[in-house]
Scaffold this motif. Sequence first.
Motif, PDB file in Angstrom:
ATOM      1  N   HIS A  68       0.870  -1.181   0.000  1.00 26.21           N
ATOM      2  CA  HIS A  68       0.000   0.000   0.000  1.00 26.21           C
ATOM      3  C   HIS A  68       0.906   1.230   0.000  1.00 26.21           C
ATOM      4  O   HIS A  68       1.595   1.498   0.981  1.00 26.21           O
ATOM      5  CB  HIS A  68      -0.904  -0.018   1.227  1.00 26.21           C
ATOM      6  CG  HIS A  68      -1.980   1.014   1.212  1.00 26.21           C
ATOM      7  ND1 HIS A  68      -2.908   1.118   2.211  1.00 26.21           N
ATOM      8  CD2 HIS A  68      -2.293   1.997   0.332  1.00 26.21           C
ATOM      9  CE1 HIS A  68      -3.736   2.118   1.953  1.00 26.21           C
ATOM     10  NE2 HIS A  68      -3.369   2.666   0.811  1.00 26.21           N
ATOM     11  N   ILE A  69       0.908   1.932  -1.114  1.00 31.49           N
ATOM     12  CA  ILE A  69       1.802   3.075  -1.313  1.00 31.49           C
ATOM     13  C   ILE A  69       0.962   4.331  -1.480  1.00 31.49           C
ATOM     14  O   ILE A  69      -0.056   4.309  -2.175  1.00 31.49           O
ATOM     15  CB  ILE A  69       2.656   2.871  -2.582  1.00 31.49           C
ATOM     16  CG1 ILE A  69       3.508   1.615  -2.449  1.00 31.49           C
ATOM     17  CG2 ILE A  69       3.511   4.095  -2.889  1.00 31.49           C
ATOM     18  CD1 ILE A  69       4.158   1.166  -3.747  1.00 31.49           C
ATOM     19  N   SER A  70       1.393   5.424  -0.859  1.00 28.18           N
ATOM     20  CA  SER A  70       0.770   6.716  -1.181  1.00 28.18           C
ATOM     21  C   SER A  70       1.842   7.607  -1.801  1.00 28.18           C
ATOM     22  O   SER A  70       2.984   7.629  -1.354  1.00 28.18           O
ATOM     23  CB  SER A  70       0.133   7.371   0.047  1.00 28.18           C
ATOM     24  OG  SER A  70       1.110   7.782   0.968  1.00 28.18           O
ATOM     25  N   LEU A  71       1.460   8.293  -2.859  1.00 30.01           N
ATOM     26  CA  LEU A  71       2.327   9.268  -3.517  1.00 30.01           C
ATOM     27  C   LEU A  71       1.710  10.640  -3.300  1.00 30.01           C
ATOM     28  O   LEU A  71       0.558  10.878  -3.666  1.00 30.01           O
ATOM     29  CB  LEU A  71       2.455   8.982  -5.017  1.00 30.01           C
ATOM     30  CG  LEU A  71       3.137   7.666  -5.401  1.00 30.01           C
ATOM     31  CD1 LEU A  71       3.195   7.531  -6.922  1.00 30.01           C
ATOM     32  CD2 LEU A  71       4.527   7.570  -4.799  1.00 30.01           C
ATOM     33  N   ASN A  72       2.498  11.521  -2.686  1.00 28.44           N
ATOM     34  CA  ASN A  72       1.991  12.810  -2.230  1.00 28.44           C
ATOM     35  C   ASN A  72       2.795  13.954  -2.831  1.00 28.44           C
ATOM     36  O   ASN A  72       3.874  14.277  -2.339  1.00 28.44           O
ATOM     37  CB  ASN A  72       2.083  12.878  -0.705  1.00 28.44           C
ATOM     38  CG  ASN A  72       1.353  11.725  -0.048  1.00 28.44           C
ATOM     39  OD1 ASN A  72       0.162  11.792   0.158  1.00 28.44           O
ATOM     40  ND2 ASN A  72       2.059  10.644   0.251  1.00 28.44           N
ATOM     41  N   PRO A  73       2.277  14.576  -3.898  1.00 22.99           N
ATOM     42  CA  PRO A  73       2.976  15.740  -4.444  1.00 22.99           C
ATOM     43  C   PRO A  73       2.862  16.926  -3.491  1.00 22.99           C
ATOM     44  O   PRO A  73       2.039  16.920  -2.567  1.00 22.99           O
ATOM     45  CB  PRO A  73       2.241  16.038  -5.748  1.00 22.99           C
ATOM     46  CG  PRO A  73       1.215  14.990  -5.919  1.00 22.99           C
ATOM     47  CD  PRO A  73       1.105  14.214  -4.647  1.00 22.99           C
ATOM     48  N   ASP A  74       3.665  17.928  -3.734  1.00 21.58           N
ATOM     49  CA  ASP A  74       3.589  19.153  -2.950  1.00 21.58           C
ATOM     50  C   ASP A  74       2.174  19.730  -3.082  1.00 21.58           C
ATOM     51  O   ASP A  74       1.581  19.679  -4.160  1.00 21.58           O
ATOM     52  CB  ASP A  74       4.623  20.156  -3.493  1.00 21.58           C
ATOM     53  CG  ASP A  74       4.731  21.376  -2.616  1.00 21.58           C
ATOM     54  OD1 ASP A  74       3.850  22.262  -2.737  1.00 21.58           O
ATOM     55  OD2 ASP A  74       5.677  21.463  -1.825  1.00 21.58           O
ATOM     56  N   PRO A  75       1.613  20.285  -2.014  1.00 27.11           N
ATOM     57  CA  PRO A  75       0.257  20.853  -2.101  1.00 27.11           C
ATOM     58  C   PRO A  75       0.115  21.934  -3.178  1.00 27.11           C
ATOM     59  O   PRO A  75      -0.975  22.147  -3.700  1.00 27.11           O
ATOM     60  CB  PRO A  75       0.033  21.450  -0.706  1.00 27.11           C
ATOM     61  CG  PRO A  75       0.949  20.696   0.188  1.00 27.11           C
ATOM     62  CD  PRO A  75       2.143  20.333  -0.656  1.00 27.11           C
ATOM     63  N   LYS A  76       1.217  22.585  -3.524  1.00 33.81           N
ATOM     64  CA  LYS A  76       1.146  23.636  -4.560  1.00 33.81           C
ATOM     65  C   LYS A  76       1.134  23.065  -5.971  1.00 33.81           C
ATOM     66  O   LYS A  76       0.826  23.775  -6.919  1.00 33.81           O
ATOM     67  CB  LYS A  76       2.323  24.595  -4.398  1.00 33.81           C
ATOM     68  CG  LYS A  76       2.305  25.368  -3.099  1.00 33.81           C
ATOM     69  CD  LYS A  76       3.504  26.306  -3.009  1.00 33.81           C
ATOM     70  CE  LYS A  76       3.642  26.848  -1.609  1.00 33.81           C
ATOM     71  NZ  LYS A  76       4.747  26.254  -0.869  1.00 33.81           N
ATOM     72  N   ASP A  77       1.487  21.792  -6.125  1.00 33.40           N
ATOM     73  CA  ASP A  77       1.446  21.160  -7.446  1.00 33.40           C
ATOM     74  C   ASP A  77      -0.005  20.923  -7.850  1.00 33.40           C
ATOM     75  O   ASP A  77      -0.802  20.415  -7.067  1.00 33.40           O
ATOM     76  CB  ASP A  77       2.179  19.812  -7.436  1.00 33.40           C
ATOM     77  CG  ASP A  77       3.681  19.955  -7.479  1.00 33.40           C
ATOM     78  OD1 ASP A  77       4.177  20.846  -8.200  1.00 33.40           O
ATOM     79  OD2 ASP A  77       4.363  19.171  -6.797  1.00 33.40           O
ATOM     80  N   ASN A  78      -0.331  21.307  -9.072  1.00 32.24           N
ATOM     81  CA  ASN A  78      -1.663  21.047  -9.615  1.00 32.24           C
ATOM     82  C   ASN A  78      -1.536  19.856 -10.556  1.00 32.24           C
ATOM     83  O   ASN A  78      -1.153  20.018 -11.705  1.00 32.24           O
ATOM     84  CB  ASN A  78      -2.188  22.289 -10.336  1.00 32.24           C
ATOM     85  CG  ASN A  78      -3.633  22.133 -10.742  1.00 32.24           C
ATOM     86  OD1 ASN A  78      -4.325  21.220 -10.282  1.00 32.24           O
ATOM     87  ND2 ASN A  78      -4.087  23.003 -11.622  1.00 32.24           N
ATOM     88  N   VAL A  79      -1.832  18.670 -10.045  1.00 30.78           N
ATOM     89  CA  VAL A  79      -1.611  17.434 -10.791  1.00 30.78           C
ATOM     90  C   VAL A  79      -2.932  16.937 -11.362  1.00 30.78           C
ATOM     91  O   VAL A  79      -3.884  16.701 -10.629  1.00 30.78           O
ATOM     92  CB  VAL A  79      -0.967  16.360  -9.888  1.00 30.78           C
ATOM     93  CG1 VAL A  79      -0.692  15.090 -10.665  1.00 30.78           C
ATOM     94  CG2 VAL A  79       0.313  16.887  -9.255  1.00 30.78           C
ATOM     95  N   SER A  80      -2.976  16.790 -12.680  1.00 30.68           N
ATOM     96  CA  SER A  80      -4.179  16.285 -13.344  1.00 30.68           C
ATOM     97  C   SER A  80      -4.309  14.781 -13.120  1.00 30.68           C
ATOM     98  O   SER A  80      -3.345  14.102 -12.741  1.00 30.68           O
ATOM     99  CB  SER A  80      -4.109  16.570 -14.848  1.00 30.68           C
ATOM    100  OG  SER A  80      -3.090  15.779 -15.448  1.00 30.68           O
ATOM    101  N   ASP A  81      -5.495  14.265 -13.396  1.00 32.65           N
ATOM    102  CA  ASP A  81      -5.705  12.822 -13.268  1.00 32.65           C
ATOM    103  C   ASP A  81      -4.774  12.055 -14.197  1.00 32.65           C
ATOM    104  O   ASP A  81      -4.221  11.023 -13.815  1.00 32.65           O
ATOM    105  CB  ASP A  81      -7.164  12.463 -13.572  1.00 32.65           C
ATOM    106  CG  ASP A  81      -8.118  12.924 -12.483  1.00 32.65           C
ATOM    107  OD1 ASP A  81      -7.644  13.389 -11.422  1.00 32.65           O
ATOM    108  OD2 ASP A  81      -9.338  12.819 -12.698  1.00 32.65           O
ATOM    109  N   GLU A  82      -4.597  12.557 -15.411  1.00 29.53           N
ATOM    110  CA  GLU A  82      -3.699  11.891 -16.363  1.00 29.53           C
ATOM    111  C   GLU A  82      -2.260  11.883 -15.843  1.00 29.53           C
ATOM    112  O   GLU A  82      -1.552  10.881 -15.951  1.00 29.53           O
ATOM    113  CB  GLU A  82      -3.774  12.575 -17.732  1.00 29.53           C
ATOM    114  CG  GLU A  82      -2.952  11.879 -18.792  1.00 29.53           C
ATOM    115  CD  GLU A  82      -3.328  10.406 -19.003  1.00 29.53           C
ATOM    116  OE1 GLU A  82      -2.417   9.605 -19.230  1.00 29.53           O
ATOM    117  OE2 GLU A  82      -4.529  10.060 -18.925  1.00 29.53           O
ATOM    118  N   LYS A  83      -1.832  12.985 -15.255  1.00 31.49           N
ATOM    119  CA  LYS A  83      -0.474  13.060 -14.694  1.00 31.49           C
ATOM    120  C   LYS A  83      -0.332  12.087 -13.518  1.00 31.49           C
ATOM    121  O   LYS A  83       0.680  11.417 -13.390  1.00 31.49           O
ATOM    122  CB  LYS A  83      -0.175  14.487 -14.248  1.00 31.49           C
ATOM    123  CG  LYS A  83       1.228  14.701 -13.719  1.00 31.49           C
ATOM    124  CD  LYS A  83       2.259  14.748 -14.805  1.00 31.49           C
ATOM    125  CE  LYS A  83       2.144  16.055 -15.549  1.00 31.49           C
ATOM    126  NZ  LYS A  83       3.080  16.198 -16.637  1.00 31.49           N
TER     127      LYS A  83
END
Length: 163
Positions: A68-83
């Motif tokens: 079970h892995i979580s990947l957590n970008p920086d809160p300021k990153d606007n990551v699309s579903d495709e990304k």
Amino acid sequence: MIAKIGRSVNLYGALAYNQLKVEKENGQILFTNRMIETPNGQYSVAQLARSFEPYLIVNRNTEKSTLHISLNPDPKDNVSDEKFRELAEQYMREMGYGEQPFVVFKHTDIDRSHIHIVSVCVDEQGKKIPDSFEKMRSMNVCRELEKKHGLIPATDKEYRQND
């Protein structure tokens, strides 16, 4: 991006936790890899678990076979579903789990969107997928993905605080 890797014996628990987010409209399934598909794209915990059964049945030695892995970008990153899909697929491939069945959930229940990946860490023959130096490899993969996708880099200080 910060990755958190957990292992357990409880596949149903990991799937139920994530599926509950979907049911409460705080999440969605973004992507599946080598999973049994449903005609309408809707999944239950039991339906998802069926895709992992052949791997777990042949496993004889690995006690904590659920990944079970979580990947957590920086809160300021606007990551699309495709990304997010690309990040999950590339992360799993680089970590040696690219040929495994896995399901990617996007969570939106906190101030930043992040993803959870549920898989198993045994292959089709029941052998444990090597996890030597996993944390270091994971950090290196995260740094590569940040550069490749233009994400805000996580610093070592942030890693120590969040670990």
